[in-house]
Design a protein around this motif. Structure first.
Motif, PDB file in Angstrom:
ATOM      1  N   MET A   1       0.841  -1.185   0.000  1.00 18.43           N
ATOM      2  CA  MET A   1       0.000   0.000   0.000  1.00 18.43           C
ATOM      3  C   MET A   1       0.885   1.247   0.000  1.00 18.43           C
ATOM      4  N   ASP A   2       0.493   2.237  -0.803  1.00 17.80           N
ATOM      5  CA  ASP A   2       1.244   3.482  -0.881  1.00 17.80           C
ATOM      6  C   ASP A   2       1.108   4.281   0.408  1.00 17.80           C
ATOM      7  N   LYS A   3       2.153   5.046   0.701  1.00 20.43           N
ATOM      8  CA  LYS A   3       2.078   5.953   1.849  1.00 20.43           C
ATOM      9  C   LYS A   3       1.035   7.020   1.579  1.00 20.43           C
ATOM     10  N   ILE A   4       0.377   7.442   2.631  1.00 18.51           N
ATOM     11  CA  ILE A   4      -0.578   8.537   2.550  1.00 18.51           C
ATOM     12  C   ILE A   4       0.043   9.724   3.280  1.00 18.51           C
ATOM     13  N   TYR A   5       0.099  10.870   2.616  1.00 20.42           N
ATOM     14  CA  TYR A   5       0.742  12.067   3.144  1.00 20.42           C
ATOM     15  C   TYR A   5      -0.310  13.111   3.515  1.00 20.42           C
ATOM     16  N   ILE A   6      -0.032  13.827   4.601  1.00 13.76           N
ATOM     17  CA  ILE A   6      -0.874  14.936   5.050  1.00 13.76           C
ATOM     18  C   ILE A   6      -0.025  16.197   4.988  1.00 13.76           C
ATOM     19  N   LEU A   7      -0.590  17.261   4.456  1.00 16.95           N
ATOM     20  CA  LEU A   7       0.085  18.550   4.329  1.00 16.95           C
ATOM     21  C   LEU A   7      -0.503  19.512   5.345  1.00 16.95           C
ATOM     22  N   LYS A   8       0.352  20.180   6.085  1.00 17.67           N
ATOM     23  CA  LYS A   8      -0.105  21.216   7.013  1.00 17.67           C
ATOM     24  C   LYS A   8       0.149  22.547   6.337  1.00 17.67           C
ATOM     25  N   ASN A   9      -0.946  23.235   6.000  1.00 14.26           N
ATOM     26  CA  ASN A   9      -0.860  24.479   5.249  1.00 14.26           C
ATOM     27  C   ASN A   9      -1.542  25.577   6.069  1.00 14.26           C
ATOM     28  N   ASN A  10      -0.750  26.494   6.611  1.00 16.11           N
ATOM     29  CA  ASN A  10      -1.276  27.573   7.450  1.00 16.11           C
ATOM     30  C   ASN A  10      -2.151  27.031   8.579  1.00 16.11           C
ATOM     31  N   LYS A  11      -1.647  26.068   9.300  1.00 17.07           N
ATOM     32  CA  LYS A  11      -2.310  25.435  10.447  1.00 17.07           C
ATOM     33  C   LYS A  11      -3.535  24.607  10.067  1.00 17.07           C
ATOM     34  N   ILE A  12      -3.780  24.431   8.767  1.00 13.17           N
ATOM     35  CA  ILE A  12      -4.897  23.622   8.297  1.00 13.17           C
ATOM     36  C   ILE A  12      -4.327  22.334   7.706  1.00 13.17           C
ATOM     37  N   LEU A  13      -4.907  21.212   8.098  1.00 13.06           N
ATOM     38  CA  LEU A  13      -4.462  19.925   7.565  1.00 13.06           C
ATOM     39  C   LEU A  13      -5.175  19.666   6.248  1.00 13.06           C
ATOM     40  N   VAL A  14      -4.394  19.315   5.229  1.00 11.75           N
ATOM     41  CA  VAL A  14      -4.926  19.072   3.894  1.00 11.75           C
ATOM     42  C   VAL A  14      -4.475  17.682   3.454  1.00 11.75           C
ATOM     43  N   GLY A  15      -5.379  16.940   2.874  1.00 13.27           N
ATOM     44  CA  GLY A  15      -5.033  15.602   2.403  1.00 13.27           C
ATOM     45  C   GLY A  15      -6.157  14.650   2.718  1.00 13.27           C
ATOM     46  N   PRO A  16      -5.923  13.423   2.586  1.00 15.88           N
ATOM     47  CA  PRO A  16      -4.661  12.723   2.315  1.00 15.88           C
ATOM     48  C   PRO A  16      -4.274  12.773   0.840  1.00 15.88           C
ATOM     49  N   PHE A  17      -2.971  12.634   0.610  1.00 18.65           N
ATOM     50  CA  PHE A  17      -2.414  12.643  -0.739  1.00 18.65           C
ATOM     51  C   PHE A  17      -1.487  11.457  -0.923  1.00 18.65           C
ATOM     52  N   THR A  18      -1.392  10.995  -2.147  1.00 17.08           N
ATOM     53  CA  THR A  18      -0.301  10.094  -2.514  1.00 17.08           C
ATOM     54  C   THR A  18       0.896  10.999  -2.818  1.00 17.08           C
ATOM     55  N   ILE A  19       2.071  10.438  -2.935  1.00 17.61           N
ATOM     56  CA  ILE A  19       3.243  11.251  -3.255  1.00 17.61           C
ATOM     57  C   ILE A  19       3.075  11.884  -4.641  1.00 17.61           C
ATOM     58  N   GLU A  20       2.438  11.171  -5.563  1.00 19.24           N
ATOM     59  CA  GLU A  20       2.224  11.714  -6.907  1.00 19.24           C
ATOM     60  C   GLU A  20       1.341  12.960  -6.871  1.00 19.24           C
ATOM     61  N   LYS A  21       0.290  12.928  -6.062  1.00 17.85           N
ATOM     62  CA  LYS A  21      -0.605  14.085  -5.946  1.00 17.85           C
ATOM     63  C   LYS A  21       0.096  15.258  -5.260  1.00 17.85           C
ATOM     64  N   LEU A  22       0.956  14.955  -4.283  1.00 19.47           N
ATOM     65  CA  LEU A  22       1.709  16.038  -3.636  1.00 19.47           C
ATOM     66  C   LEU A  22       2.667  16.691  -4.622  1.00 19.47           C
ATOM     67  N   VAL A  23       3.303  15.891  -5.455  1.00 16.36           N
ATOM     68  CA  VAL A  23       4.239  16.429  -6.454  1.00 16.36           C
ATOM     69  C   VAL A  23       3.501  17.347  -7.420  1.00 16.36           C
ATOM     70  N   GLU A  24       2.244  17.031  -7.750  1.00 11.17           N
ATOM     71  CA  GLU A  24       1.452  17.857  -8.660  1.00 11.17           C
ATOM     72  C   GLU A  24       1.060  19.199  -8.043  1.00 11.17           C
ATOM     73  N   ARG A  25       0.969  19.248  -6.731  1.00 10.26           N
ATOM     74  CA  ARG A  25       0.588  20.482  -6.036  1.00 10.26           C
ATOM     75  C   ARG A  25       1.773  21.445  -5.974  1.00 10.26           C
ATOM     76  N   THR A  26       1.477  22.685  -5.682  1.00  7.72           N
ATOM     77  CA  THR A  26       2.541  23.644  -5.437  1.00  7.72           C
ATOM     78  C   THR A  26       2.906  23.555  -3.960  1.00  7.72           C
ATOM     79  N   VAL A  27       3.937  22.790  -3.683  1.00 11.36           N
ATOM     80  CA  VAL A  27       4.393  22.593  -2.308  1.00 11.36           C
ATOM     81  C   VAL A  27       5.656  23.418  -2.114  1.00 11.36           C
TER      82      VAL A  27
END
Length: 81
Positions: A1-27
């Motif tokens: 199973m792929d890792k699931i990533y959570i992004l903390k953006n300005n104190k707000i939790l965003v996700g879950p994301f796969t690594i591929e979806k995180l790469v597509e975002r402006t991180v």
């Protein structure tokens, strides 16, 4: 199973994301990321796949912003070249 990533953006939790979806975002390099197995949040640039994407975005950015600035300068200078 792929890792699931959570992004903390300005104190707000965003996700879950796969690594591929995180790469597509402006991180940003200092955005905080967490995935199961981590004791605490880490900066995005410390995740190898995101570090590569962030570095690639940085090298592309000046070209597009310089192009944008040239077009705006031409627009306001009256030049139609």
């Amino acid at each position: 199973m792929d890792k699931i990533y959570i992004l903390k953006n300005n104190k707000i939790l965003v996700g879950p994301f796969t690594i591929e979806k995180l790469v597509e975002r402006t991180v940003r390099p200092n955005d905080l990321i967490w995935y199961e197995g981590l004791a605490d949040w880490i900066e995005a640039e410390k995740i190898p796949a995101l570090h590569i994407a962030i570095t690639a975005a940085k090298t592309e950015e000046p070209k597009s912003s310089n192009s944008f600035i040239r077009r705006i300068t031409k627009l306001f200078s009256g030049s139609r070249q």
